[in-house]
Design a protein around this motif. Structure first.
Motif, PDB file in Angstrom:
ATOM      1  N   GLU A   1       4.157   6.299  -5.066  1.00  0.00           N
ATOM      2  CA  GLU A   1       4.085   4.956  -5.364  1.00  0.00           C
ATOM      3  C   GLU A   1       5.562   4.388  -5.448  1.00  0.00           C
ATOM      4  O   GLU A   1       5.791   3.427  -4.902  1.00  0.00           O
ATOM      5  CB  GLU A   1       3.249   4.577  -6.727  1.00  0.00           C
ATOM      6  CG  GLU A   1       1.768   4.853  -6.100  1.00  0.00           C
ATOM      7  CD  GLU A   1       0.911   4.448  -7.415  1.00  0.00           C
ATOM      8  OE1 GLU A   1       1.375   3.492  -8.083  1.00  0.00           O
ATOM      9  OE2 GLU A   1      -0.159   5.016  -7.538  1.00  0.00           O
ATOM     10  N   CYS A   2       6.411   5.058  -6.202  1.00  0.00           N
ATOM     11  CA  CYS A   2       7.564   4.784  -6.396  1.00  0.00           C
ATOM     12  C   CYS A   2       8.210   4.355  -5.021  1.00  0.00           C
ATOM     13  O   CYS A   2       9.099   3.478  -4.932  1.00  0.00           O
ATOM     14  CB  CYS A   2       8.431   5.606  -7.184  1.00  0.00           C
ATOM     15  SG  CYS A   2       7.830   5.608  -8.979  1.00  0.00           S
TER      16      CYS A   2
ATOM     17  N   HIS B   1      -3.563   3.753  -1.216  1.00  0.00           N
ATOM     18  CA  HIS B   1      -3.888   2.970  -2.458  1.00  0.00           C
ATOM     19  C   HIS B   1      -3.224   1.964  -2.639  1.00  0.00           C
ATOM     20  O   HIS B   1      -1.749   1.970  -2.649  1.00  0.00           O
ATOM     21  CB  HIS B   1      -3.854   3.952  -3.621  1.00  0.00           C
ATOM     22  CG  HIS B   1      -5.129   4.941  -3.432  1.00  0.00           C
ATOM     23  ND1 HIS B   1      -4.859   6.144  -2.818  1.00  0.00           N
ATOM     24  CD2 HIS B   1      -6.332   5.003  -3.865  1.00  0.00           C
ATOM     25  CE1 HIS B   1      -5.602   6.958  -2.941  1.00  0.00           C
ATOM     26  NE2 HIS B   1      -6.777   6.303  -3.579  1.00  0.00           N
TER      27      HIS B   1
ATOM     28  N   VAL C   1      -0.518  -0.674  -4.468  1.00  0.00           N
ATOM     29  CA  VAL C   1       0.562  -0.436  -5.365  1.00  0.00           C
ATOM     30  C   VAL C   1       0.629  -1.869  -6.349  1.00  0.00           C
ATOM     31  O   VAL C   1       0.721  -2.971  -5.303  1.00  0.00           O
ATOM     32  CB  VAL C   1       1.766  -0.058  -4.922  1.00  0.00           C
ATOM     33  CG1 VAL C   1       2.871   0.058  -5.966  1.00  0.00           C
ATOM     34  CG2 VAL C   1       1.655   1.294  -4.025  1.00  0.00           C
TER      35      VAL C   1
ATOM     36  N   ILE D   1       2.174   9.145  -7.980  1.00  0.00           N
ATOM     37  CA  ILE D   1       2.890   8.154  -8.973  1.00  0.00           C
ATOM     38  C   ILE D   1       4.400   8.047  -8.196  1.00  0.00           C
ATOM     39  O   ILE D   1       4.893   7.098  -7.923  1.00  0.00           O
ATOM     40  CB  ILE D   1       3.120   8.419 -10.382  1.00  0.00           C
ATOM     41  CG1 ILE D   1       1.645   8.149 -11.004  1.00  0.00           C
ATOM     42  CG2 ILE D   1       3.984   7.415 -11.094  1.00  0.00           C
ATOM     43  CD1 ILE D   1       1.732   8.613 -12.571  1.00  0.00           C
TER      44      ILE D   1
ATOM     45  N   TRP E   1       9.496   1.915 -13.088  1.00  0.00           N
ATOM     46  CA  TRP E   1       7.922   2.057 -12.402  1.00  0.00           C
ATOM     47  C   TRP E   1       7.260   3.181 -12.858  1.00  0.00           C
ATOM     48  O   TRP E   1       5.990   3.048 -13.485  1.00  0.00           O
ATOM     49  CB  TRP E   1       7.978   2.003 -10.891  1.00  0.00           C
ATOM     50  CG  TRP E   1       6.819   2.080 -10.241  1.00  0.00           C
ATOM     51  CD1 TRP E   1       6.164   3.209  -9.647  1.00  0.00           C
ATOM     52  CD2 TRP E   1       5.744   0.993 -10.531  1.00  0.00           C
ATOM     53  NE1 TRP E   1       4.677   2.942  -9.284  1.00  0.00           N
ATOM     54  CE2 TRP E   1       4.492   1.693  -9.650  1.00  0.00           C
ATOM     55  CE3 TRP E   1       5.700  -0.243 -10.711  1.00  0.00           C
ATOM     56  CZ2 TRP E   1       3.409   0.593  -9.575  1.00  0.00           C
ATOM     57  CZ3 TRP E   1       4.558  -1.135 -10.388  1.00  0.00           C
ATOM     58  CH2 TRP E   1       3.301  -0.603 -10.009  1.00  0.00           C
TER      59      TRP E   1
ATOM     60  N   VAL F   1       3.750   2.942 -15.267  1.00  0.00           N
ATOM     61  CA  VAL F   1       2.577   3.451 -14.615  1.00  0.00           C
ATOM     62  C   VAL F   1       1.924   4.602 -15.697  1.00  0.00           C
ATOM     63  O   VAL F   1       0.906   4.547 -15.748  1.00  0.00           O
ATOM     64  CB  VAL F   1       2.695   4.423 -13.064  1.00  0.00           C
ATOM     65  CG1 VAL F   1       1.323   5.162 -12.755  1.00  0.00           C
ATOM     66  CG2 VAL F   1       3.128   3.097 -12.258  1.00  0.00           C
TER      67      VAL F   1
ATOM     68  N   LYS G   1       0.704  -1.145  -0.094  1.00  0.00           N
ATOM     69  CA  LYS G   1      -0.012  -0.002   0.035  1.00  0.00           C
ATOM     70  C   LYS G   1       0.843   1.245   0.053  1.00  0.00           C
ATOM     71  O   LYS G   1       1.877   1.403   0.813  1.00  0.00           O
ATOM     72  CB  LYS G   1      -1.208   0.100   1.042  1.00  0.00           C
ATOM     73  CG  LYS G   1      -1.863  -1.003   1.277  1.00  0.00           C
ATOM     74  CD  LYS G   1      -3.236  -0.500   1.645  1.00  0.00           C
ATOM     75  CE  LYS G   1      -4.180  -1.731   1.483  1.00  0.00           C
ATOM     76  NZ  LYS G   1      -5.533  -1.297   0.920  1.00  0.00           N
ATOM     77  N   ALA G   2       0.460   2.242  -0.743  1.00  0.00           N
ATOM     78  CA  ALA G   2       1.136   3.518  -0.852  1.00  0.00           C
ATOM     79  C   ALA G   2       0.939   4.305   0.272  1.00  0.00           C
ATOM     80  O   ALA G   2       0.031   4.033   0.892  1.00  0.00           O
ATOM     81  CB  ALA G   2       1.107   4.187  -2.201  1.00  0.00           C
TER      82      ALA G   2
END
Length: 132
Positions: free
Chosen positions: A60-61, A21, A23, A57, A86, A90, A16-17
């Motif tokens: 998330e990385c 959310h 990932v 994004i 990544w 994305v 989870k980011a």
């Protein structure tokens, strides 16, 4: 409740980011819908990618790298080759954008979501909202 890396149907959730959310690989129904449109390519509308989407994004990385920090627009980050791949993935999956690797000199300047956004807006002004 499935743990990290659990297979849920055809979806694999890696982690989870910080935003909460998941990932990982998302089914089509979970992809982010376009916020605005600029052009039509091959019969489909292309999304104009915003500052908030770039920041999410990048967050998330960083989550994939197990970095436990809140990532804001100006948070200092390090984009390594994994992070860049990544980012390419994305942008391609969610927005149909084909990001080509920049020169090493440019890669070294990508040190925040703002710098990534500025770079992307410079190379593709029709796909990215102008960076502030």
């Amino acid at each position: 409740m499935p743990g990290e890396g659990a297979r849920l149907g055809r979806t694999v959730i890696v982690k989870k980011a910080p935003s909460g959310h998941p990932v990982g690989t998302f089914p089509r129904s979970r992809r982010i819908p376009p916020v605005a449109t600029s052009t039509k390519a091959q019969g489909r509308e292309e999304a104009v990618i915003t500052r908030e989407e770039i920041t999410a994004i990048i967050a998330e990385c960083m989550a994939l790298q197990m970095i436990e920090t809140s990532v804001e627009y100006d948070t200092q980050i390090a984009i390594d080759s994994f992070s860049f791949v990544w980012l390419q993935h994305v942008l391609g999956e969610r927005f149909g954008y084909d990001l080509q690797p920049p020169d090493i000199d440019v890669m070294q300047t990508l040190n925040s979501a703002r710098s990534v956004h500025r770079y992307l807006a410079d190379v593709s002004p029709d796909r990215f909202v102008a960076a502030d």
